[in-house]
Structures are given as structure tokens and as C-alpha cells.
Scaffold this motif. Structure first.
Motif, PDB file in Angstrom:
ATOM      1  N   THR A  64      -8.243  -4.272  11.743  1.00 28.97           N
ATOM      2  CA  THR A  64      -9.362  -4.966  11.127  1.00 28.97           C
ATOM      3  C   THR A  64      -9.222  -5.010   9.617  1.00 28.97           C
ATOM      4  N   CYS A  65     -10.163  -5.686   8.971  1.00 31.02           N
ATOM      5  CA  CYS A  65     -10.141  -5.825   7.506  1.00 31.02           C
ATOM      6  C   CYS A  65     -11.517  -6.264   7.028  1.00 31.02           C
ATOM      7  N   ASP A  66     -11.662  -6.419   5.722  1.00 32.51           N
ATOM      8  CA  ASP A  66     -12.909  -6.929   5.166  1.00 32.51           C
ATOM      9  C   ASP A  66     -13.080  -8.406   5.540  1.00 32.51           C
ATOM     10  N   PRO A  67     -14.240  -9.002   5.269  1.00 32.89           N
ATOM     11  CA  PRO A  67     -14.479 -10.384   5.702  1.00 32.89           C
ATOM     12  C   PRO A  67     -13.475 -11.399   5.182  1.00 32.89           C
ATOM     13  N   PHE A  68     -12.825 -11.115   4.042  1.00 27.60           N
ATOM     14  CA  PHE A  68     -11.931 -12.104   3.439  1.00 27.60           C
ATOM     15  C   PHE A  68     -10.467 -11.669   3.433  1.00 27.60           C
ATOM     16  N   ARG A  69     -10.162 -10.605   4.146  1.00 24.83           N
ATOM     17  CA  ARG A  69      -8.781 -10.095   4.239  1.00 24.83           C
ATOM     18  C   ARG A  69      -8.139  -9.974   2.865  1.00 24.83           C
ATOM     19  N   LEU A  70      -8.741  -9.158   2.018  1.00 26.33           N
ATOM     20  CA  LEU A  70      -8.249  -8.997   0.654  1.00 26.33           C
ATOM     21  C   LEU A  70      -7.125  -7.971   0.561  1.00 26.33           C
ATOM     22  N   ARG A  71      -6.857  -7.278   1.650  1.00 25.30           N
ATOM     23  CA  ARG A  71      -5.703  -6.385   1.740  1.00 25.30           C
ATOM     24  C   ARG A  71      -4.954  -6.720   3.027  1.00 25.30           C
ATOM     25  N   ARG A  72      -3.661  -6.469   3.044  1.00 21.59           N
ATOM     26  CA  ARG A  72      -2.858  -6.808   4.205  1.00 21.59           C
ATOM     27  C   ARG A  72      -2.181  -5.569   4.781  1.00 21.59           C
ATOM     28  N   LEU A  73      -1.930  -5.606   6.064  1.00 21.63           N
ATOM     29  CA  LEU A  73      -1.105  -4.632   6.768  1.00 21.63           C
ATOM     30  C   LEU A  73      -0.381  -5.378   7.886  1.00 21.63           C
ATOM     31  N   PHE A  74       0.792  -4.895   8.247  1.00 22.53           N
ATOM     32  CA  PHE A  74       1.546  -5.454   9.360  1.00 22.53           C
ATOM     33  C   PHE A  74       1.710  -4.364  10.410  1.00 22.53           C
ATOM     34  N   VAL A  75       1.530  -4.738  11.675  1.00 26.26           N
ATOM     35  CA  VAL A  75       1.589  -3.778  12.771  1.00 26.26           C
ATOM     36  C   VAL A  75       2.541  -4.294  13.844  1.00 26.26           C
ATOM     37  N   SER A  76       3.445  -3.431  14.296  1.00 26.15           N
ATOM     38  CA  SER A  76       4.341  -3.796  15.401  1.00 26.15           C
ATOM     39  C   SER A  76       3.688  -3.381  16.713  1.00 26.15           C
ATOM     40  N   LEU A  77       3.582  -4.323  17.639  1.00 25.58           N
ATOM     41  CA  LEU A  77       2.969  -4.034  18.934  1.00 25.58           C
ATOM     42  C   LEU A  77       4.031  -3.566  19.925  1.00 25.58           C
ATOM     43  N   GLN A  78       4.519  -2.377  19.676  1.00 32.93           N
ATOM     44  CA  GLN A  78       5.491  -1.738  20.557  1.00 32.93           C
ATOM     45  C   GLN A  78       5.573  -0.271  20.177  1.00 32.93           C
ATOM     46  N   GLU A  79       6.122   0.515  21.054  1.00 36.91           N
ATOM     47  CA  GLU A  79       6.315   1.939  20.760  1.00 36.91           C
ATOM     48  C   GLU A  79       7.694   2.145  20.143  1.00 36.91           C
ATOM     49  N   PRO A  80       7.801   2.970  19.106  1.00 30.43           N
ATOM     50  CA  PRO A  80       6.684   3.599  18.405  1.00 30.43           C
ATOM     51  C   PRO A  80       5.948   2.594  17.518  1.00 30.43           C
ATOM     52  N   ILE A  81       4.639   2.734  17.426  1.00 27.44           N
ATOM     53  CA  ILE A  81       3.832   1.837  16.609  1.00 27.44           C
ATOM     54  C   ILE A  81       4.157   2.069  15.138  1.00 27.44           C
ATOM     55  N   LEU A  82       4.447   1.003  14.446  1.00 29.65           N
ATOM     56  CA  LEU A  82       4.720   1.085  13.012  1.00 29.65           C
ATOM     57  C   LEU A  82       3.695   0.259  12.266  1.00 29.65           C
ATOM     58  N   VAL A  83       3.138   0.847  11.198  1.00 31.11           N
ATOM     59  CA  VAL A  83       2.161   0.166  10.340  1.00 31.11           C
ATOM     60  C   VAL A  83       2.694   0.203   8.919  1.00 31.11           C
ATOM     61  N   THR A  84       2.752  -0.956   8.275  1.00 33.28           N
ATOM     62  CA  THR A  84       3.313  -1.023   6.928  1.00 33.28           C
ATOM     63  C   THR A  84       2.657  -2.144   6.141  1.00 33.28           C
ATOM     64  N   ASP A  85       2.839  -2.116   4.833  1.00 30.90           N
ATOM     65  CA  ASP A  85       2.315  -3.201   4.003  1.00 30.90           C
ATOM     66  C   ASP A  85       3.413  -4.203   3.646  1.00 30.90           C
ATOM     67  N   ARG A  86       4.596  -4.022   4.237  1.00 30.65           N
ATOM     68  CA  ARG A  86       5.705  -4.948   3.962  1.00 30.65           C
ATOM     69  C   ARG A  86       6.283  -5.487   5.265  1.00 30.65           C
ATOM     70  N   TYR A  87       6.222  -6.785   5.407  1.00 28.23           N
ATOM     71  CA  TYR A  87       6.747  -7.455   6.592  1.00 28.23           C
ATOM     72  C   TYR A  87       8.237  -7.173   6.773  1.00 28.23           C
ATOM     73  N   SER A  88       8.946  -7.069   5.664  1.00 26.13           N
ATOM     74  CA  SER A  88      10.404  -6.886   5.727  1.00 26.13           C
ATOM     75  C   SER A  88      10.801  -5.617   6.468  1.00 26.13           C
ATOM     76  N   LYS A  89       9.904  -4.650   6.564  1.00 24.78           N
ATOM     77  CA  LYS A  89      10.212  -3.410   7.279  1.00 24.78           C
ATOM     78  C   LYS A  89      10.145  -3.593   8.802  1.00 24.78           C
ATOM     79  N   LEU A  90       9.607  -4.744   9.242  1.00 19.92           N
ATOM     80  CA  LEU A  90       9.421  -4.964  10.674  1.00 19.92           C
ATOM     81  C   LEU A  90      10.178  -6.188  11.184  1.00 19.92           C
TER      82      LEU A  90
END
Length: 375
Positions: A64-90
Motif C-alpha cells: 500500500t501507499c499514500d493516496p498519491f503514491r509519493l513513495r515507491r517500492l518494488f516487490v517480487s511475488l515469489q519466494e523469497p520475497i524481496l522488497v526494494t526501492d530499486r527496480y534494477s535489483k529485481l
């Protein structure tokens, strides 16, 4: 990005939560809201944020995020779950998701299928209020909650309405902050100078907008922007949205950020979002403004995060937006009418309907300059 591991719940957070009680940590505040309200928990949060919760007891993944998505995160939908602020890592992951503006999305941890959603904020887009008083009160509070006297803050002050309104409310707090301005235009210099006379707690810095300085900003964009993530996020906005990464306004924004970081500043109070909110054409639905301008928020987060600058946006405070939508149509006819009203009440220097400064000089306005900088 901050990571909190609390028993069987992991919380990933980028951004700021402004309504957290002073005697409570942000992680426990988020966790209590989540355990109490479930997928509706973000309605309890006030700020600019992106949040991912991994709940291994309920076997759920919440994004989730604020109403205007003023911050970003990228999440991989697989195990192990990875959460990052850089798409290049995924890039090697097959399924990647990001928070959707104004939405809380719930995925099953076993199947990684979307199983539920809930809105973060329901905006009432019905204008009936006949005074600006509630909007002004909301805006004052929006600036106040974003002041952090323990860190070096700055405002990129032009002669216009947006940054002027933030400056006006910021000086009332008594806090010290930096002011970065482009004074190439004589009219801009006059208005900014009169504004600066209202306080003795500002460190003024005139931004270098020479070809050399702007080219350094362009080089920074080319070398640091997570291009894959940016292109991934703007895939659903109009075709010309890719130009936001390299158009003149964004180059100027980067130029100012580089000056501020060099001077030791880490919080940027910006007027970004005011044009979106106060332009009725941007409100295609009662949920939030959409279209190419959303790419502005994405761009700002990309550049500022690379420089470790915390960007805070009072005009995109949920209550400020709501109060504007509640104004009757006759109160919205003038250019940025609520700000004009605020300026007139405070006898604050401005020129009606006009802004000078932070524009590219003529020599930079050529076709090549506006081409995507990674091509």
C-alpha cells in the motif's frame, strides 16, 4: 527504506508518518493500526509513504501507499520475497508489483494471487463551502507537521504561489531553513527579495543555472536514475510521459537538489502537486488526479532518493486536497484562488497570476535537450 521485524510480521517502510504519537515508535504504530483495522489500516496513517507488510501468521502480503503514491517500492511475488526501492535489483524476477495509488492490495503468501483490496482515502468531490478558511487551516497544519527543526530543511523559492505559500507558513513556525532561488529575472528578484525581508532565519542561496551547472544535473540524471523502474512505473500513463524524466523542469529540480545537498540540506519542502490539485481537468475521478503529471511524483522520488533528500509535499496532504475539493465552484475561478486569498490576508508579496524564475534559459531550449536522456 526501513525494515522492522516484529515477531511474525515484517514491515517495510519508505517515507514519513506524521500522525504517529510522540511516545510511540513508527513500527509499533503501523503494526497496531494493521492488527486493529486490517486492510483498512492505511486510513489511520497521515503522510507520504509506501508500506509492505509480510504477515506470516495470516499468510498475507499487504502492499500500500499514500493516496498519491509519493513513495515507491518494488516487490517480487515469489519466494523469497524481496522488497526494494530499486527496480534494477529485481530485473531477474518474473512478477514484480508496486503500490497502486490510493489502494491497499492484499496478496496470498502461498499463491501470490491478489485476494482483496481497499481504498486508502475516499475523496468527496462535492463543492459546497463558501469560504477558504478550512482550506487555509488545513494547509497551515500540513506545513507545520512537515517541519523538522532537528534537520536542515530548505525551500526552492520562486516568485510564484506554491513555494511562496510554503515559505509564508514555514517562517511562522520560527524554524530555520534554507532558501534556494533563481534570480536571473529582475521581477523574480524583486518579489523574492521582498519575501526574504519577512524573516531573519533563512540562509539564502542563489542557484547557479549556468550551462555548466545544468549539464551537471543532466549528467546526474543519466548516471543515477533507475531507468528500468521509471519506465515500468509510467507504462500506464500517456505516451509522452517518458519526457518527464528529462524535460526542463526536472533538470532544474535536479540542479536545485544538487546545490542543496552540497550545502548539507536533507529535507525539501516543495510546492509540487499544487498545479495538479488546483486544476479541475486533472480530477478524472474522485479517487485521485491521474495522467502524465503523476510521472512528476515518480521522477521526484527517483532523484531525491538518490541524493538522500526527504521530499515533503504539503499541497498533496490528504486534508488539503479534500478541503480544496469541498470549495464551491465560484471560489475556484481565480488562478490558485485559495493561495491568493492567503497572500492577501497576510499582505504577502506576490504578482497575481504570474511566476518568474526556475525556467530554462533560451539557449537550452532545443529539440535534442528534450529527448529521453537514456536513448
Amino acid at each position: 527504506m526501513k525494515v522492522y521485524r516484529l515477531n511474525d510480521v515484517d514491515i517495510y517502510l519508505r517515507g514519513n508518518i506524521y500522525n504517529k504519537p510522540a511516545n510511540q515508535s513508527v513500527d509499533t504504530f503501523i503494526l497496531e493500526a494493521y492488527k486493529t483495522f486490517g486492510k483498512m489500516f492505511t486510513r489511520c496513517l497521515d503522510g507520504e509513504f509506501a508500506i509492505v507488510i509480510v504477515d506470516r501468521v495470516k499468510q498475507q502480503l499487504i502492499i500500500t501507499c499514500d493516496p498519491f503514491r509519493l513513495r515507491r517500492l518494488f516487490v517480487s511475488l515469489q519466494e523469497p520475497i524481496l522488497v526494494t526501492d530499486r527496480y534494477s535489483k529485481l530485473v531477474n524476477h518474473t512478477t514484480i508489483v508496486t503500490p497502486v495509488e490510493n489502494l491497499c492490495s492484499v496478496y496470498c503468501l502461498k499463491t501470490f494471487k491478489l485476494i482483496d483490496t481497499a481504498p486508502v482515502k475516499r475523496f468527496l468531490n462535492v463543492g459546497y463551502k463558501q469560504t477558504y478558511d478550512d482550506w487555509v487551516a488545513a494547509f497551515k497544519q500540513a506545513v507545520l507537521k512537515r517541519i523538522d527543526a532537528s534537520k536542515k530543511m530548505y525551500i526552492s523559492l520562486s516568485s510564484g504561489y506554491d513555494s511562496g505559500a510554503i515559505f509564508l507558513e514555514a517562517i511562522k513556525t520560527g524554524a530555520s531553513f534554507g532558501v534556494f532561488s533563481d534570480l536571473r529575472d529582475a521581477n523574480a528578484k524583486d518579489i523574492v527579495s521582498r519575501r526574504l525581508q519577512l524573516t531573519d532565519k533563512c540562509e539564502f542561496v542563489e542557484v547557479d543555472s549556468s550551462p555548466r551547472s545544468l549539464n551537471q544535473a543532466i549528467d546526474f540524471i543519466r548516471q543515477t536514475v533507475d531507468v528500468g523502474g521509471y519506465l515500468y512505473e509510467i507504462k500506464d500513463v500517456p505516451d509522452n510521459a517518458h519526457l518527464y524524466i528529462c524535460r526542463g523542469g526536472e533538470v532544474n529540480y535536479t540542479n536545485v537538489e544538487l546545490h542543496a545537498v552540497k550545502a548539507g540540506y536533507s529535507i525539501h519542502l516543495t510546492g509540487l502537486g499544487c498545479d495538479n490539485v488546483m486544476d479541475p481537468q486533472d480530477w478524472h475521478s474522485p479517487r485521485q488526479p491521474t495522467g502524465a503529471r503523476s510521472a512528476e511524483y515518480i521522477y521526484t522520488d527517483y532523484i531525491s532518493s538518490e541524493l538522500n533528500v526527504d521530499v515533503r509535499l504539503p499541497f498533496l496532504d490528504a486534508q488539503v486536497v479534500q478541503e480544496y475539493l469541498l470549495l464551491s465552484a465560484n471560489l475556484k475561478t481565480d488562478y490558485k484562488a485559495p493561495i491568493k486569498y492567503l497572500f492577501e490576508q497576510e499582505n504577502f508579496p506576490f504578482e497575481e497570476g504570474i511566476k518568474y524564475g526556475f525556467a530554462l534559459p533560451h539557449w537550452e531550449k532545443d529539440a535534442a535537450f528534450y529527448q529521453p536522456c537514456w536513448l
